[in-house]
Each structure stands twice: as structure tokens, then as C-alpha cells.
Design a protein around this motif. Sequence first.
Motif, PDB file in Angstrom:
ATOM      1  N   UNK A  46       1.132  -1.589  -0.008  1.00  0.00           N
ATOM      2  CA  UNK A  46       0.256  -0.251   0.430  1.00  0.00           C
ATOM      3  C   UNK A  46       0.585   0.858   0.393  1.00  0.00           C
ATOM      4  N   UNK A  47       2.347   0.654   0.490  1.00  0.00           N
ATOM      5  CA  UNK A  47       2.785   2.209  -0.045  1.00  0.00           C
ATOM      6  C   UNK A  47       2.707   3.431   1.468  1.00  0.00           C
ATOM      7  N   UNK A  48       2.425   2.142   2.561  1.00  0.00           N
ATOM      8  CA  UNK A  48       2.237   3.240   4.499  1.00  0.00           C
ATOM      9  C   UNK A  48       3.348   2.283   4.969  1.00  0.00           C
ATOM     10  N   UNK A  49       3.284   3.400   6.504  1.00  0.00           N
ATOM     11  CA  UNK A  49       3.482   2.913   6.866  1.00  0.00           C
ATOM     12  C   UNK A  49       3.779   1.556   7.861  1.00  0.00           C
ATOM     13  N   UNK A  50       3.966   0.457   8.516  1.00  0.00           N
ATOM     14  CA  UNK A  50       3.778  -0.710   9.165  1.00  0.00           C
ATOM     15  C   UNK A  50       2.349  -0.408   9.959  1.00  0.00           C
ATOM     16  N   UNK A  51       3.269   0.702  11.076  1.00  0.00           N
ATOM     17  CA  UNK A  51       2.228   1.388  11.940  1.00  0.00           C
ATOM     18  C   UNK A  51       0.499   1.566  11.760  1.00  0.00           C
ATOM     19  N   UNK A  52       0.717   1.897  10.508  1.00  0.00           N
ATOM     20  CA  UNK A  52      -0.864   2.432   9.845  1.00  0.00           C
ATOM     21  C   UNK A  52      -1.346   1.225   9.238  1.00  0.00           C
ATOM     22  N   UNK A  53      -0.726   0.276   8.668  1.00  0.00           N
ATOM     23  CA  UNK A  53      -1.297  -0.527   8.737  1.00  0.00           C
ATOM     24  C   UNK A  53      -2.011  -2.181  10.557  1.00  0.00           C
ATOM     25  N   UNK A  54      -0.876  -1.494  11.455  1.00  0.00           N
ATOM     26  CA  UNK A  54      -1.870  -2.295  12.390  1.00  0.00           C
ATOM     27  C   UNK A  54      -2.906  -1.505  13.025  1.00  0.00           C
ATOM     28  N   UNK A  55      -2.516  -0.232  12.930  1.00  0.00           N
ATOM     29  CA  UNK A  55      -3.991   0.506  13.497  1.00  0.00           C
ATOM     30  C   UNK A  55      -5.501   0.187  13.176  1.00  0.00           C
ATOM     31  N   UNK A  56      -4.826   0.242  11.692  1.00  0.00           N
ATOM     32  CA  UNK A  56      -5.952  -0.112  11.193  1.00  0.00           C
ATOM     33  C   UNK A  56      -7.009  -1.461  11.089  1.00  0.00           C
ATOM     34  N   UNK A  57      -5.663  -2.408  11.357  1.00  0.00           N
ATOM     35  CA  UNK A  57      -6.370  -3.891  12.014  1.00  0.00           C
ATOM     36  C   UNK A  57      -6.382  -3.882  13.105  1.00  0.00           C
ATOM     37  N   UNK A  58      -5.455  -2.812  14.346  1.00  0.00           N
ATOM     38  CA  UNK A  58      -6.548  -3.358  15.726  1.00  0.00           C
ATOM     39  C   UNK A  58      -7.819  -2.811  15.785  1.00  0.00           C
ATOM     40  N   UNK A  59      -8.334  -1.633  14.516  1.00  0.00           N
ATOM     41  CA  UNK A  59      -9.466  -1.362  14.771  1.00  0.00           C
ATOM     42  C   UNK A  59     -10.548  -2.221  14.134  1.00  0.00           C
ATOM     43  N   UNK A  60     -10.285  -3.402  13.513  1.00  0.00           N
ATOM     44  CA  UNK A  60     -10.531  -4.060  12.668  1.00  0.00           C
ATOM     45  C   UNK A  60     -11.292  -5.000  13.955  1.00  0.00           C
ATOM     46  N   UNK A  61     -10.399  -5.368  14.244  1.00  0.00           N
ATOM     47  CA  UNK A  61     -10.157  -6.454  15.228  1.00  0.00           C
ATOM     48  C   UNK A  61     -10.866  -6.317  16.928  1.00  0.00           C
ATOM     49  N   UNK A  62     -11.277  -5.246  17.205  1.00  0.00           N
ATOM     50  CA  UNK A  62     -12.142  -4.246  18.106  1.00  0.00           C
ATOM     51  C   UNK A  62     -13.339  -4.221  17.940  1.00  0.00           C
ATOM     52  N   UNK A  63     -13.931  -4.072  16.355  1.00  0.00           N
ATOM     53  CA  UNK A  63     -15.097  -4.452  16.069  1.00  0.00           C
ATOM     54  C   UNK A  63     -15.254  -5.749  15.515  1.00  0.00           C
ATOM     55  N   UNK A  64     -14.517  -6.550  15.838  1.00  0.00           N
ATOM     56  CA  UNK A  64     -14.849  -7.460  15.661  1.00  0.00           C
ATOM     57  C   UNK A  64     -15.140  -9.100  14.556  1.00  0.00           C
ATOM     58  N   UNK A  65     -13.736  -7.706  13.199  1.00  0.00           N
ATOM     59  CA  UNK A  65     -14.180  -8.583  12.156  1.00  0.00           C
ATOM     60  C   UNK A  65     -12.690  -8.763  12.136  1.00  0.00           C
ATOM     61  N   UNK A  66     -11.547  -8.657  12.591  1.00  0.00           N
ATOM     62  CA  UNK A  66     -10.613  -9.870  12.574  1.00  0.00           C
ATOM     63  C   UNK A  66     -10.274  -9.801  13.785  1.00  0.00           C
ATOM     64  N   UNK A  67      -9.659 -11.888  13.699  1.00  0.00           N
ATOM     65  CA  UNK A  67      -9.124 -12.069  14.942  1.00  0.00           C
ATOM     66  C   UNK A  67      -7.236 -11.599  14.570  1.00  0.00           C
ATOM     67  N   UNK A  68      -6.827 -11.720  16.083  1.00  0.00           N
ATOM     68  CA  UNK A  68      -5.665 -11.888  16.236  1.00  0.00           C
ATOM     69  C   UNK A  68      -4.953 -13.133  17.131  1.00  0.00           C
TER      70      UNK A  68
END
Length: 115
Positions: A46-68
Motif C-alpha cells: 500500500x505504500x504506507x508505514x507498518x504502524x498505519x496498517x497495524x492501527x487499521x487492523x487493531x480497529x477491525x479487531x476491536x469491531x470483531x472483524x479480525x482475530x489476532x
Amino acid sequence: MLLKLDIGDARPLHEQVAGAIRRAVAEGECAPGDRLPPARELARALGVNSNTVLRGLRALRDEGVLEFRRGRGVTIAAAADTRSELAERVRQLVADAARVGYSRNDLVDMIRGMS
């Protein structure tokens, strides 16, 4: 999974990442149980920082969309398809309400009044 970000979009990049994944789930591009590529790979693609992606992934985890899961990485949650669609509709409702002058509390009051 093909994700794209819109440089012209005013939303923060982490929200765009989360929205792109939500869209991929809602459109059936990703199914419950599917594994996502590592955050570093997504960030590079995506051409972005890893922390940017991780922040988006954490938001989805909090919504119940993703599981870590330790050792298994990040997977699409079993109920992701329905939660993702509903969460997106709620976001749109909040945005629409704000455009016409209603606050989130006003929306909550309206919803409570419907019961």
C-alpha cells in the motif's frame, strides 16, 4: 486480496486501510477463517508505514472483524461479514446525520425512541 488507498481521500490512512479490508470482506473477496498477509507486506504493497496498517487492523479487531492469534497471524473472524456490513452502515448513518446537524447522542436518542 487487492487493497487500494485513495490519496485524495480526506480520511486518515489507517481508516482507509480498515475500510478497504471491510469492503473486501463485504464483497466476499475474503471469507471467515482466511488469513491476511503480514502487516509489513500490506504496508509495503500500500505504500504506507507498518504502524498505519497495524492501527487499521487493531480497529477491525476491536469491531470483531479480525482475530489476532499467536502463531496463526491475523484471520477474518467468523461473524466478520455481517459485522463489517453493519459497522459500515452505522458509520455512514453517523456521517449523514452529522451533515444535517445531528450528533451521535441525537442518533442514540432516535434509536431508543424506536423501541
